[in-house]
Design a protein around this motif. Structure first.
Motif, mmCIF file in Angstrom:
data_model
loop_
_atom_site.group_PDB
_atom_site.id
_atom_site.type_symbol
_atom_site.label_atom_id
_atom_site.label_comp_id
_atom_site.label_asym_id
_atom_site.label_seq_id
_atom_site.Cartn_x
_atom_site.Cartn_y
_atom_site.Cartn_z
ATOM 1 N N CYS A 446 0.764 -0.955 0.102
ATOM 2 C CA CYS A 446 -0.150 -0.119 0.005
ATOM 3 C C CYS A 446 0.849 1.101 0.104
ATOM 4 O O CYS A 446 0.682 2.265 -0.646
ATOM 5 N N ARG A 449 2.171 1.715 -3.692
ATOM 6 C CA ARG A 449 1.159 2.188 -4.542
ATOM 7 C C ARG A 449 0.857 3.504 -4.125
ATOM 8 O O ARG A 449 0.510 4.155 -5.378
ATOM 9 N N HIS A 450 0.471 4.047 -3.159
ATOM 10 C CA HIS A 450 -0.014 5.343 -2.997
ATOM 11 C C HIS A 450 1.067 6.288 -2.441
ATOM 12 O O HIS A 450 0.644 7.182 -1.718
ATOM 13 N N SER A 451 2.377 6.061 -3.082
ATOM 14 C CA SER A 451 3.416 6.801 -2.525
ATOM 15 C C SER A 451 3.216 8.261 -2.697
ATOM 16 O O SER A 451 3.965 9.372 -2.204
ATOM 17 N N ILE A 453 0.728 10.123 -3.006
ATOM 18 C CA ILE A 453 -0.261 10.916 -2.270
ATOM 19 C C ILE A 453 0.284 10.984 -0.731
ATOM 20 O O ILE A 453 0.201 11.894 -0.163
#
Length: 508
Positions: A446, A449-451, A453
């Protein structure tokens, strides 16, 4: 002093100290060692000085008999009185040459190691016993099915008042010196697979220790007789055993051929007339499936029992195997251990027995322990999650009697039960690391993938200010991303005029 002279003096001093440390100086052994018997009791040893020594040298000689007695003599001979009854072997003498006699020869054997003495072995002047002509008219008779008697006559040519002795040898092994012209012996068919052969010599006296008799008797022909059993040998029964109880002796056996008519007799062991007359016959045999049995009406405490089992064709004589009931087991749990108490047999003293206890834990490899009658109990570590199976047997020890009495193993006595062990800690130790590993993997996924944001890219302020300083302010071009306000939606405004008279009417 020169270095060479100093070294020579040092070596000489060391040699002198070495000689002083030893009690005596050992020289070459004497030569031409020989002997003579002055009479039937007296032996004389004589020898010569070793070669190479001065004629005027005063030598001493250490004489050792059978590696035990030590005597230091000043001459070249030694005289000694010897008796054949004091030893059962020949005499061996070892002689060393010394420079002087030692005052205390306790270390002589150690000091003499590596030095070979003169050695001589001497036999008696005559055989230890005098062998006479063999007996005559050697014959035999069976007093009963167990007892043999040999009888013979004195050899011819001996004085009537002479009292010769007779050496009786069975199968070239056992030797017995008899004073009369007969010999009685108990014989059992199961002790040997062949007939019995007896050899009888005539002696002037019985030897106290006859270890050299066979060698001394070479060249002398004995009287010989070969004896067969009173009835042909036959294997009539097998697995014959007698249960040894306080009041009765109950025996059982398996007949080799159940169709044959079998007779069982028994008596106390011995060659005396009262023992021979004590023969009894089994009058009430019984059957136990494949086995037959009989109660022997004889004192169970008798030292030994002879049993005769015969058919019309053959017989078998033997001493029965005596057995007792297996010991009873009493198992008591005490903390983390089990106390296994054993009930001793009802016969004999408690100290006469030795126990063997075997057990299995969780049905794994069997473990055995031995204990004596004075402590008829054992302690075993106890695992409450395991099933234990105990069994025991007992046998007599030679402390009480020459009898060999034993028992079979008892039936297995279980204790406890097999339970699955508590695996909660094991499961927790396995599951928690797995869950933590999964959580770590998901968190990493996770985060990656959302680094953008979670962790956005922050522009470098120095770059912005640098660009502004170099290029200056610029008018924005049409079409660039400028903020354009969204026009607001306005509702049209309608004004309605109301007549005045309507207002007045409403107020009135």
């Amino acid at each position: 002093m020169t270095p060479r002279g100093f070294l020579t003096s040092l070596i000489y001093t060391a040699m002198i100290m070495t000689l002083h440390c030893k009690a005596v100086l050992l020289l070459p052994p004497p030569t031409e060692l020989s002997h003579e018997w002055l009479d039937e009791f007296t032996l004389r040893l004589f020898w010569k000085k070793p070669e190479g020594l001065p004629d005027n040298s005063e030598l001493k000689f250490m004489v050792m008999e059978n590696n035990k007695e030590e005597v230091c003599v000043g001459g070249t001979n030694y005289t000694r009185s010897l008796l054949t009854e004091e030893t059962d072997s020949d005499w061996t003498y070892s002689i060393w040459t010394l420079d002087k006699c030692c005052t205390n020869c306790s270390t002589f054997q150690e000091d003499s190691k590596g030095h070979t003495p003169a050695t001589i072995t001497i036999k008696p002047p005559k055989p230890r016993v005098l062998l006479l002509p063999p007996p005559t008219e050697l014959s035999h008779e069976w007093l009963d099915k167990f007892t043999l008697r040999l009888f013979w006559k004195k050899p011819e040519g001996l004085p009537d008042n002479s009292k010769p002795k007779f050496m009786v040898m069975e199968n070239n092994k056992e030797e017995v010196c008899a004073g009369g012209t007969n010999y009685t012996k108990s014989l059992l068919t199961e002790d040997t697979v062949s007939d019995w052969t007896y050899s009888i010599w005539t002696l002037d006296k019985c030897c106290t220790n006859c270890s050299t008799f066979q060698e001394d008797s070479k060249g002398h022909t004995p009287a010989i007789i070969t004896i067969k059993p009173p009835k042909p040998r036959a294997k009539v029964v097998k697995d014959f055993r007698c249960f040894y109880d306080p009041n009765i002796l109950s025996c059982s056996w398996i007949p080799v051929n159940p169709s044959l008519n079998l007779t069982l007799s028994y008596r106390i062991m011995g060659e005396l007339e009262e023992c021979i007359k004590s023969l009894k016959r089994c009058d009430q045999p019984y059957s136990l499936g494949k086995k037959n049995g009989c109660e022997l009406h004889i004192d169970p405490s008798s030292n030994n029992i002879f049993v005769l089992v015969e058919t019309e064709a053959g017989m078998s004589t033997f001493k029965p195997v005596l057995v007792v009931r297996p010991p009873e087991l009493n198992i008591i749990e005490e903390g983390d251990s089990l106390n296994v108490n054993l009930t001793p047999p009802k016969v004999g003293a408690a100290a006469c027995w030795e126990y063997e206890v075997c057990y299995k834990q969780c049905m794994v490899m069997e473990t055995c322990q031995n204990t004596t009658g004075s402590n008829s109990a054992i302690k075993v570590p106890y695992d409450k999650h395991c099933l234990y199976e105990f069994k025991a047997k007992v046998r007599s020890v030679n402390l009480c009697r020459d009898l060999q009495i034993f028992s079979d193993f008892s039936e297995a006595v279980p204790y406890g039960k097999n339970e699955p062990p508590d695996r909660t800690l094991t499961v927790v130790a396995i599951v928690i690391p797995i869950i933590l590993s999964i959580c770590v993997i998901l968190s990493c996924y996770c985060l990656r993938r959302h680094s953008t944001i979670i962790c956005p890219t922050i522009p470098d302020p120095s770059t912005i200010f640098k660009e502004m300083m170099m290029n200056g302010p610029k008018d924005p071009k049409t079409g660039q991303n400028l903020y354009m306000p969204v026009p607001e939606r306005l509702e049209p405004c309608r004004v309605i005029l109301v007549p005045e008279n309507c207002v007045l009417q409403q107020n009135s």
